[in-house]
Design a protein around this motif. Structure first.
Motif, mmCIF file in Angstrom:
data_model
loop_
_atom_site.group_PDB
_atom_site.id
_atom_site.type_symbol
_atom_site.label_atom_id
_atom_site.label_comp_id
_atom_site.label_asym_id
_atom_site.label_seq_id
_atom_site.Cartn_x
_atom_site.Cartn_y
_atom_site.Cartn_z
ATOM 1 N N ASP A 5 0.809 -1.224 0.000
ATOM 2 C CA ASP A 5 0.000 0.000 0.000
ATOM 3 C C ASP A 5 0.840 1.271 0.000
ATOM 4 O O ASP A 5 0.503 2.237 -0.701
ATOM 5 N N ASP A 6 1.910 1.319 0.770
ATOM 6 C CA ASP A 6 2.733 2.534 0.846
ATOM 7 C C ASP A 6 3.340 2.890 -0.509
ATOM 8 O O ASP A 6 3.272 4.045 -0.936
ATOM 9 N N LEU A 7 3.934 1.902 -1.164
ATOM 10 C CA LEU A 7 4.570 2.171 -2.454
ATOM 11 C C LEU A 7 3.524 2.533 -3.508
ATOM 12 O O LEU A 7 3.716 3.466 -4.288
ATOM 13 N N THR A 16 7.921 11.009 -6.101
ATOM 14 C CA THR A 16 9.156 10.336 -6.513
ATOM 15 C C THR A 16 10.095 10.081 -5.340
ATOM 16 O O THR A 16 10.676 8.997 -5.234
ATOM 17 N N ASP A 17 10.249 11.047 -4.466
ATOM 18 C CA ASP A 17 11.155 10.874 -3.328
ATOM 19 C C ASP A 17 10.712 9.720 -2.431
ATOM 20 O O ASP A 17 11.523 8.915 -1.992
ATOM 21 N N ARG A 18 9.417 9.643 -2.162
ATOM 22 C CA ARG A 18 8.908 8.550 -1.309
ATOM 23 C C ARG A 18 9.041 7.202 -2.024
ATOM 24 O O ARG A 18 9.388 6.206 -1.404
ATOM 25 N N VAL A 19 8.756 7.171 -3.320
ATOM 26 C CA VAL A 19 8.919 5.939 -4.092
ATOM 27 C C VAL A 19 10.370 5.471 -3.990
ATOM 28 O O VAL A 19 10.643 4.303 -3.704
ATOM 29 N N ARG A 20 11.312 6.388 -4.201
ATOM 30 C CA ARG A 20 12.741 6.049 -4.130
ATOM 31 C C ARG A 20 13.108 5.511 -2.746
ATOM 32 O O ARG A 20 13.783 4.487 -2.628
ATOM 33 N N MET A 21 12.654 6.188 -1.702
ATOM 34 C CA MET A 21 12.976 5.776 -0.340
ATOM 35 C C MET A 21 12.424 4.378 -0.039
ATOM 36 O O MET A 21 13.112 3.535 0.532
ATOM 37 N N LEU A 22 11.201 4.118 -0.441
ATOM 38 C CA LEU A 22 10.597 2.814 -0.180
ATOM 39 C C LEU A 22 11.326 1.705 -0.936
ATOM 40 O O LEU A 22 11.565 0.626 -0.392
ATOM 41 N N GLY A 28 9.388 -4.231 -2.652
ATOM 42 C CA GLY A 28 9.461 -4.740 -4.023
ATOM 43 C C GLY A 28 8.616 -3.941 -4.990
ATOM 44 O O GLY A 28 7.460 -3.636 -4.696
ATOM 45 N N VAL A 29 9.193 -3.617 -6.146
ATOM 46 C CA VAL A 29 8.485 -2.773 -7.116
ATOM 47 C C VAL A 29 7.312 -3.481 -7.781
ATOM 48 O O VAL A 29 6.464 -2.832 -8.381
ATOM 49 N N ASN A 30 7.250 -4.800 -7.671
ATOM 50 C CA ASN A 30 6.133 -5.540 -8.249
ATOM 51 C C ASN A 30 5.160 -6.048 -7.185
ATOM 52 O O ASN A 30 4.282 -6.856 -7.481
ATOM 53 N N CYS A 31 5.307 -5.542 -5.954
ATOM 54 C CA CYS A 31 4.378 -5.935 -4.897
ATOM 55 C C CYS A 31 3.008 -5.351 -5.222
ATOM 56 O O CYS A 31 2.888 -4.399 -5.982
ATOM 57 N N VAL A 32 1.984 -5.945 -4.666
ATOM 58 C CA VAL A 32 0.637 -5.442 -4.932
ATOM 59 C C VAL A 32 0.050 -4.793 -3.676
ATOM 60 O O VAL A 32 0.410 -5.152 -2.553
ATOM 61 N N ASN A 33 -0.832 -3.844 -3.918
ATOM 62 C CA ASN A 33 -1.530 -3.209 -2.799
ATOM 63 C C ASN A 33 -2.723 -4.081 -2.397
ATOM 64 O O ASN A 33 -2.925 -5.167 -2.951
ATOM 65 N N THR A 38 -0.215 -3.308 -8.817
ATOM 66 C CA THR A 38 1.179 -2.935 -8.612
ATOM 67 C C THR A 38 1.336 -1.416 -8.626
ATOM 68 O O THR A 38 0.469 -0.702 -9.145
ATOM 69 N N PRO A 39 2.460 -0.913 -8.111
ATOM 70 C CA PRO A 39 2.694 0.538 -8.156
ATOM 71 C C PRO A 39 2.656 1.100 -9.587
ATOM 72 O O PRO A 39 2.139 2.195 -9.805
ATOM 73 N N LEU A 40 3.175 0.349 -10.542
ATOM 74 C CA LEU A 40 3.169 0.821 -11.924
ATOM 75 C C LEU A 40 1.743 0.923 -12.461
ATOM 76 O O LEU A 40 1.435 1.810 -13.248
ATOM 77 N N GLN A 41 0.870 0.040 -12.022
ATOM 78 C CA GLN A 41 -0.521 0.076 -12.471
ATOM 79 C C GLN A 41 -1.280 1.267 -11.909
ATOM 80 O O GLN A 41 -2.212 1.752 -12.548
ATOM 81 N N VAL A 42 -0.903 1.726 -10.729
ATOM 82 C CA VAL A 42 -1.656 2.821 -10.100
ATOM 83 C C VAL A 42 -0.911 4.149 -10.132
ATOM 84 O O VAL A 42 -1.421 5.152 -9.627
ATOM 85 N N MET A 43 0.273 4.168 -10.721
ATOM 86 C CA MET A 43 1.072 5.398 -10.694
ATOM 87 C C MET A 43 0.341 6.539 -11.385
ATOM 88 O O MET A 43 -0.520 6.332 -12.235
ATOM 89 N N MET A 44 0.717 7.738 -11.015
ATOM 90 C CA MET A 44 0.217 8.931 -11.689
ATOM 91 C C MET A 44 0.802 8.899 -13.096
ATOM 92 O O MET A 44 2.016 8.989 -13.270
ATOM 93 N N MET A 45 -0.045 8.697 -14.105
ATOM 94 C CA MET A 45 0.434 8.480 -15.472
ATOM 95 C C MET A 45 1.292 9.629 -16.000
ATOM 96 O O MET A 45 2.163 9.418 -16.806
#
Length: 124
Positions: A5-7, A16-22, A28-33, A38-45
């Motif tokens: 959830d955090d990522l 971006t700063d929080r993403v980098r820190m996490l 894991g960048v492919n973890c699910v909420n 995944t973070p890539l699926q919900v990112m601000m496009m």
């Protein structure tokens, strides 16, 4: 709280700063909420820096939404974020993947009137 959830939240808000820190702290960048995305699926496009950071860190650009079959490339094409489309393609997002409605990203860009995205995807 679900581990992803955090990522996912940081990616969705374009932080971006929080993403980098996490990521640096081992999330894991492919973890699910908690919604299975995944973070890539919900990112601000429109946040190309978040997209780039996630992809460089190993995010899979071809993970499809379990309900709609859309990938991040579908979402970026539908919403007209050409720079994000280009980054996703650079990191091997498949432009010919079809969602559950049998639409490719280019089809969604056409329907939404994003001619610059259509022109780019047409060259692939």
């Amino acid at each position: 709280m679900h581990p992803g959830d955090d990522l996912a939240s940081a990616a969705a808000s374009g932080n971006t700063d929080r993403v980098r820190m996490l990521i640096q702290n081992g999330v894991g960048v492919n973890c699910v909420n908690r919604f299975g995305r995944t973070p890539l699926q919900v990112m601000m496009m429109g946040s190309t820096t978040v997209a780039q950071l996630l992809l460089v860190s190993g995010a899979d650009p071809n993970v499809a939404d379990t309900l709609t079959g859309t990938t991040p490339l579908h979402d970026a094409a539908r919403t007209g974020f050409l720079d994000t489309v280009k980054i996703l393609v650079k990191f091997h997002a498949c432009p010919n993947t079809r969602d559950n409605m049998m639409c490719r990203p280019i089809d969604l860009a056409i329907k939404s009137g994003h001619n610059d995205v259509v022109e780019f995807l047409h060259t692939l």
